[in-house]
Structures are given as structure tokens and as C-alpha cells.
Write an enzyme that holds these catalytic residues in place. Sequence first.
Site, PDB file in Angstrom:
ATOM      1  N   ASP A  16       0.682  -1.358  -0.422  1.00 43.63           N
ATOM      2  CA  ASP A  16      -0.517   0.001   0.092  1.00 43.63           C
ATOM      3  C   ASP A  16       1.161   0.840   0.227  1.00 43.63           C
ATOM      4  OD1 ASP A  16      -2.140   1.207   0.086  1.00 43.63           O
ATOM      5  OD2 ASP A  16      -2.926   1.285   2.093  1.00 43.63           O
ATOM      6  N   GLY A  19       0.246   5.521  -4.375  1.00 43.16           N
ATOM      7  CA  GLY A  19      -0.745   6.918  -4.432  1.00 43.16           C
ATOM      8  C   GLY A  19       0.059   7.471  -3.946  1.00 43.16           C
ATOM      9  N   HIS A  33       2.555   3.052  -8.471  1.00 42.43           N
ATOM     10  CA  HIS A  33       2.361   1.783  -9.227  1.00 42.43           C
ATOM     11  C   HIS A  33       3.949   0.917 -10.080  1.00 42.43           C
ATOM     12  CE1 HIS A  33      -1.237   2.250  -7.396  1.00 42.43           C
ATOM     13  NE2 HIS A  33      -1.654   2.883  -8.685  1.00 42.43           N
ATOM     14  N   LEU A 127      10.201 -21.127  -4.640  1.00 49.07           N
ATOM     15  CA  LEU A 127       9.607 -19.694  -3.827  1.00 49.07           C
ATOM     16  C   LEU A 127       7.950 -20.160  -4.481  1.00 49.07           C
ATOM     17  CD1 LEU A 127       8.699 -17.369  -2.136  1.00 49.07           C
ATOM     18  CD2 LEU A 127      10.017 -16.248  -3.287  1.00 49.07           C
TER      19      LEU A 127
END
Length: 237
Positions: A16, A19, A33, A127
Site C-alpha cells: 500500500d 498513490g 504503481h 519460492l
Amino acid sequence: MDKESRIPKHVSIIMDGNGRWARERGMERIQGHLVGADSLKAVTEECVAQGVKYLSVYAFSEENWGRPAEEVSFLMGLLMKKVHEEVSLLMDNGVRFVVLGNRARLSRDLDDAITGLEQTTAKNDALTMIVFISYSGKWDILQAAKKFARKAVEDPSIIDDFGFPEFDSLLVTGGIPDPDLIIRTSGEQRISNYLLWQGAYSEFYFTPVLWPDFRKEEFRQALNEYSTRDRRYGKVK
Ligand code: IPE
Ligand code: IPE
Ligand code: MG
């Protein structure tokens, strides 16, 4: 914590703050992003280096469909671009790629490209990288409940003995261990409809660092903090 369990088997990240990172620099949100995608690359490499077996990331929630159309289409385009570009990064690092969520909402082209990459990387075992797209925890529990209802209508005798392991296997994460550690960047301290069921006993790590700035060093700090946690699971020592 004993030495073996100091490295979490499954780390999950709510990526998060993209922006805000861009706005702070006077740029468009989408620039955040783009740079955030580089953070994911760095963290993926560090997971391989540290021996984390599962890395999952919340890339796009069901609620995120409600963002402005240009941002949604930029994010879908970015996903498509990464799916095409990062094959060698995944193959070179032995990473198996999986996308979970409400895939029926994705465009046919994107869904096909994802399926292709999942097949190409299916045998990699250093992974497993799980990207949650068009995902929400409530949606996951509801789709599992619907699957269960259909099975039960066909054969009501399954109802009484249907327990947690059986229900787990109906979630989209069936077969994947629950996250040991859930990291959320950008200072928000909420779950935002993420792994509601699977996170029942996860350790949480909140950091004010915005996702585009979250790199290997920040990830190592989170692992370090995790290694000091006392996981009691409701019991007494
Ligand atoms: C996270 O960053 C990425 C997605 C949710 C797709 P945000 O886009 O939520 O960035 P902020 O929270 O507005 O800063
Ligand atoms: C959660 O972040 C979803 C992802 C990181 C993909 P949001 O930015 O959408 O969540 P809220 O709106 O702050 O709760
Ligand atoms: Mg956000």
C-alpha cells in the site's frame, strides 16, 4: 522462537501507498504503481535468498475495481506487461507464479497470459509467489461456502464431519499454508478485506514506509521483528 521457525514459511504483503508516494513527488498515481513493481521484484529476490517458501501479495482488491477507470486499466496493463516481461526473473530464481482471486472479472487476454505463466513456472520450487488479484477475503469465504452448499445438496452426509481442513481446501488458497507474517506498508493499520480466514493467527507488521520505498533492507527488518514474536496460538507456555 526456535531457529527453524525464525524464517516465516509464508509472508504476505498488503502493498500500500503507491498513490501517496507519487503525489508526494508531484507525479501521477500510476507512477507509484510502476515503481512499486520494482519493490515486488526486490522482495521476491530477498525471499529466495532468505528461504521464505511462499510470498503472497495483495495487488488488486475486489473493491479496487471501484477506482477511476484509467487507474484500473493502467493496473491491468501493468500486470499484463509484467506477466510477459518477468518470465526469466521467475525461471532464474526458481519461482512458481500463481494468481488467486475472482479471475472471472479479468479480461480474457490477461487471464490467458496468467494461465500461461502459471504453467511455465509450475515446476519451480524455490519460492511460490501468489498474486492476489480481484480478491477479497469475504468473496473467498463466500465462494467456498457456495462450493460447500453444492456438495452438501448432492450428499448431505458430508455435513456433520465437515471441519476446518475440509473448508480450508475450498478456499482459493487450498493447499497453501496460512501466512505466518502479514506486512502492511504506508502506515494504514487495517486488513482491508484481505486474508480474513487464513490470517486468523498471522503476526502483523505495520510500517509507515510507502510500498515503492519498501526494498530488501525494509523487508529484512520485518523478518527480524518477526523472529522476536512469541506465537502462542491461545495457549500458555
Ligand atoms: C496500493 O497503493 C496499490 C493498490 C491498491 C493497487 P494505493 O494505490 O492504494 O496507494 P495509496 O494508498 O492511495 O497511497
Ligand atoms: C488494499 O489497499 C488493497 C491493496 C493493497 C491491493 P487499499 O488502498 O485499496 O485499501 P484501503 O482503501 O486503504 O483500505
Ligand atoms: Mg491504498
